[in-house]
Design a protein around this motif. Structure first.
Motif, PDB file in Angstrom:
ATOM      1  N   UNK A 103      27.475   3.431  -6.947  1.00 41.49           N
ATOM      2  CA  UNK A 103      28.513   3.718  -5.951  1.00 41.49           C
ATOM      3  C   UNK A 103      27.901   4.387  -4.722  1.00 41.49           C
ATOM      4  N   UNK A 104      26.934   5.266  -4.932  1.00 41.36           N
ATOM      5  CA  UNK A 104      26.247   5.900  -3.802  1.00 41.36           C
ATOM      6  C   UNK A 104      25.498   4.858  -2.964  1.00 41.36           C
ATOM      7  N   UNK A 105      24.832   3.926  -3.632  1.00 44.38           N
ATOM      8  CA  UNK A 105      24.080   2.899  -2.916  1.00 44.38           C
ATOM      9  C   UNK A 105      25.038   1.970  -2.171  1.00 44.38           C
ATOM     10  N   UNK A 106      26.189   1.678  -2.754  1.00 48.01           N
ATOM     11  CA  UNK A 106      27.168   0.824  -2.067  1.00 48.01           C
ATOM     12  C   UNK A 106      27.653   1.497  -0.782  1.00 48.01           C
ATOM     13  N   UNK A 107      27.925   2.806  -0.845  1.00 43.82           N
ATOM     14  CA  UNK A 107      28.332   3.533   0.363  1.00 43.82           C
ATOM     15  C   UNK A 107      27.197   3.572   1.378  1.00 43.82           C
ATOM     16  N   UNK A 108      25.986   3.732   0.894  1.00 40.41           N
ATOM     17  CA  UNK A 108      24.819   3.737   1.778  1.00 40.41           C
ATOM     18  C   UNK A 108      24.665   2.385   2.485  1.00 40.41           C
ATOM     19  N   UNK A 109      24.781   1.286   1.751  1.00 44.72           N
ATOM     20  CA  UNK A 109      24.649  -0.054   2.343  1.00 44.72           C
ATOM     21  C   UNK A 109      25.752  -0.318   3.366  1.00 44.72           C
ATOM     22  N   UNK A 110      26.978   0.119   3.054  1.00 44.47           N
ATOM     23  CA  UNK A 110      28.100  -0.106   3.972  1.00 44.47           C
ATOM     24  C   UNK A 110      27.882   0.576   5.317  1.00 44.47           C
ATOM     25  N   UNK A 111      27.155   1.679   5.319  1.00 42.79           N
ATOM     26  CA  UNK A 111      26.888   2.394   6.571  1.00 42.79           C
ATOM     27  C   UNK A 111      25.554   1.985   7.181  1.00 42.79           C
ATOM     28  N   UNK A 112      24.536   1.828   6.349  1.00 46.55           N
ATOM     29  CA  UNK A 112      23.184   1.601   6.844  1.00 46.55           C
ATOM     30  C   UNK A 112      22.970   0.198   7.401  1.00 46.55           C
ATOM     31  N   UNK A 113      23.421  -0.824   6.687  1.00 43.53           N
ATOM     32  CA  UNK A 113      23.109  -2.199   7.092  1.00 43.53           C
ATOM     33  C   UNK A 113      23.719  -2.542   8.454  1.00 43.53           C
ATOM     34  N   UNK A 114      25.008  -2.286   8.718  1.00 45.50           N
ATOM     35  CA  UNK A 114      25.521  -2.592  10.068  1.00 45.50           C
ATOM     36  C   UNK A 114      24.811  -1.806  11.172  1.00 45.50           C
ATOM     37  N   UNK A 115      24.509  -0.531  10.905  1.00 46.84           N
ATOM     38  CA  UNK A 115      23.847   0.284  11.928  1.00 46.84           C
ATOM     39  C   UNK A 115      22.453  -0.254  12.223  1.00 46.84           C
ATOM     40  N   UNK A 116      21.678  -0.485  11.174  1.00 44.33           N
ATOM     41  CA  UNK A 116      20.296  -0.910  11.361  1.00 44.33           C
ATOM     42  C   UNK A 116      20.216  -2.309  11.973  1.00 44.33           C
ATOM     43  N   UNK A 190      22.647  11.665   6.835  1.00 45.16           N
ATOM     44  CA  UNK A 190      21.269  12.100   7.053  1.00 45.16           C
ATOM     45  C   UNK A 190      20.280  11.111   6.453  1.00 45.16           C
ATOM     46  N   UNK A 191      20.599  10.586   5.274  1.00 48.57           N
ATOM     47  CA  UNK A 191      19.728   9.584   4.643  1.00 48.57           C
ATOM     48  C   UNK A 191      19.702   8.312   5.480  1.00 48.57           C
ATOM     49  N   UNK A 192      20.862   7.867   5.929  1.00 50.95           N
ATOM     50  CA  UNK A 192      20.944   6.649   6.744  1.00 50.95           C
ATOM     51  C   UNK A 192      20.151   6.813   8.026  1.00 50.95           C
ATOM     52  N   UNK A 193      20.200   7.978   8.635  1.00 54.11           N
ATOM     53  CA  UNK A 193      19.460   8.213   9.876  1.00 54.11           C
ATOM     54  C   UNK A 193      17.955   8.077   9.662  1.00 54.11           C
ATOM     55  N   UNK A 194      17.438   8.646   8.567  1.00 57.29           N
ATOM     56  CA  UNK A 194      15.997   8.564   8.290  1.00 57.29           C
ATOM     57  C   UNK A 194      15.575   7.119   8.062  1.00 57.29           C
ATOM     58  N   UNK A 195      16.338   6.389   7.229  1.00 49.44           N
ATOM     59  CA  UNK A 195      15.980   5.004   6.916  1.00 49.44           C
ATOM     60  C   UNK A 195      16.085   4.111   8.152  1.00 49.44           C
ATOM     61  N   UNK A 196      17.138   4.288   8.933  1.00 44.60           N
ATOM     62  CA  UNK A 196      17.310   3.469  10.130  1.00 44.60           C
ATOM     63  C   UNK A 196      16.212   3.750  11.143  1.00 44.60           C
TER      64      UNK A 196
END
Length: 324
Positions: A103-116, A190-196
């Motif tokens: 569930x954490x990874x699903x929330x991460x993908x929903x935010x990270x993939x469109x941004x990146x 914060x995690x999404x920002x680092x990865x992006x």
């Protein structure tokens, strides 16, 4: 006088052997043999390396996932490995912590993939535009964060997130605001920002390379028809690099479910993340903290199965988009 011969007196009809009439079709020429040997010399090392680093570990993990370590006797003796069948898989799927990690990874993908993907594509279009100057410099400058190893990048951002050390927080406080990068509400961002930050430049280079293959006469025709830069980018350039976009989304999805460096480093300062926040962190804890290698192997194979299923879905949706 015409004489007719009986069937027994007639000479046998001449027969031609297929093997003798086509000798060249049955034998390979020396050139063909050399080509096949050269192809084998090139292909065999790949398959040997693939078997050593991919097939063999997967097979070994599958074997380990079928066993569990159980104590013998009343618990005073040692442990022994016993065949458990699918017990490790049911234990992993029944663990709420393991399910929560997905569930954490699903929330991460929903935010990270469109941004990146969005920022990478926008930067590639800007660099490719006729108004851009010093393209080589901007390509290198945007790509440089990807050259930083993931653990070092996460460590640098932990410094930038830490109160009392971070100039970013000083700027926010100077503007009259407050922010906590390690709080439960903001840790995901914060995690999404680092990865992006680390992967935007890499994907921008892929998109920019694909844009270089767009025929220039098509772009010139669009300009003659009165299309502006923004319309040309959305209506012509982006549709013509659909294959690159689909490939990037596929690689990003597969990489996202393997997220490890960023949450592992940030968990040192963000207690809300925990030691088993992502599936890979759960596998690490199961193997090297709890020493439950069968459970870790089963969880690893479930994660690999999810990656294969996700690849199939993204490929199917991408093919439909490319065909539309």
């Amino acid at each position: 006088m015409a004489a007719t011969l009986s069937k027994t007196e007639r000479p046998p009809a001449p027969t031609a052997s297929i093997k003798n009439t086509r000798p060249s079709a049955q034998r390979l020429s020396p050139v063909k043999r050399q080509q096949r040997r050269a192809a084998a010399l090139i292909v065999i090392p790949f398959f040997a390396l693939f078997a050593a680093v991919m097939a063999a570990p997967i097979a070994y993990a599958a074997w380990m996932s079928l066993f569990q370590e159980r104590s013998s006797g009343l618990g005073f003796g040692g442990t022994e490995e016993v065949f458990a069948g699918l017990a490790n898989y049911t234990e992993a799927l029944g663990d709420p912590i393991f399910r929560a990690s997905f569930a954490h990874i699903a929330a991460y993908c929903a935010l990270y993939i469109p941004v990146m993907i969005g920022i990478s594509l926008a930067l590639a279009l800007l660099v490719d535009s006729t108004l851009a100057r010093a393209r080589r410099f901007f390509q290198l400058a945007i790509f440089l964060p990807h050259a930083v190893p993931g653990i070092i990048a996460a460590s640098v951002w932990v410094y930038l997130y830490t109160p009392g050390l971070s100039p970013v927080l000083d700027w926010i406080e100077a503007a009259g605001g407050t922010w906590s990068f390690f709080s439960a509400d903001h840790a995901l961002g914060s995690i999404v920002n680092v990865a992006a930050w680390q992967w935007i430049g890499y994907n921008m280079v892929i998109f920019y390379a694909a844009l270089q293959a767009v025929p220039r006469e098509v772009l010139e025709a669009a300009v003659v028809d009165g299309a502006g830069p923004f319309r040309t980018a959305l209506r012509i350039k982006v549709p013509m690099i659909r294959s690159a976009v689909v490939m990037t989304v596929l690689f990003t999805c597969v990489g996202a479910i393997q997220l490890f460096n960023e949450p592992k480093i940030l968990a040192l300062r963000a207690p809300s993340l925990g030691a088993e926040w992502s599936p890979t962190m759960y596998i690490l804890e199961a193997a090297f903290t709890k020493h439950d290698y069968g459970l870790a192997a089963a969880a690893s194979l479930l994660l690999a199965l999810l990656g294969a299923l996700l690849s199939f879905v993204v490929t199917k949706l991408g093919n439909r988009w490319k065909a539309s």
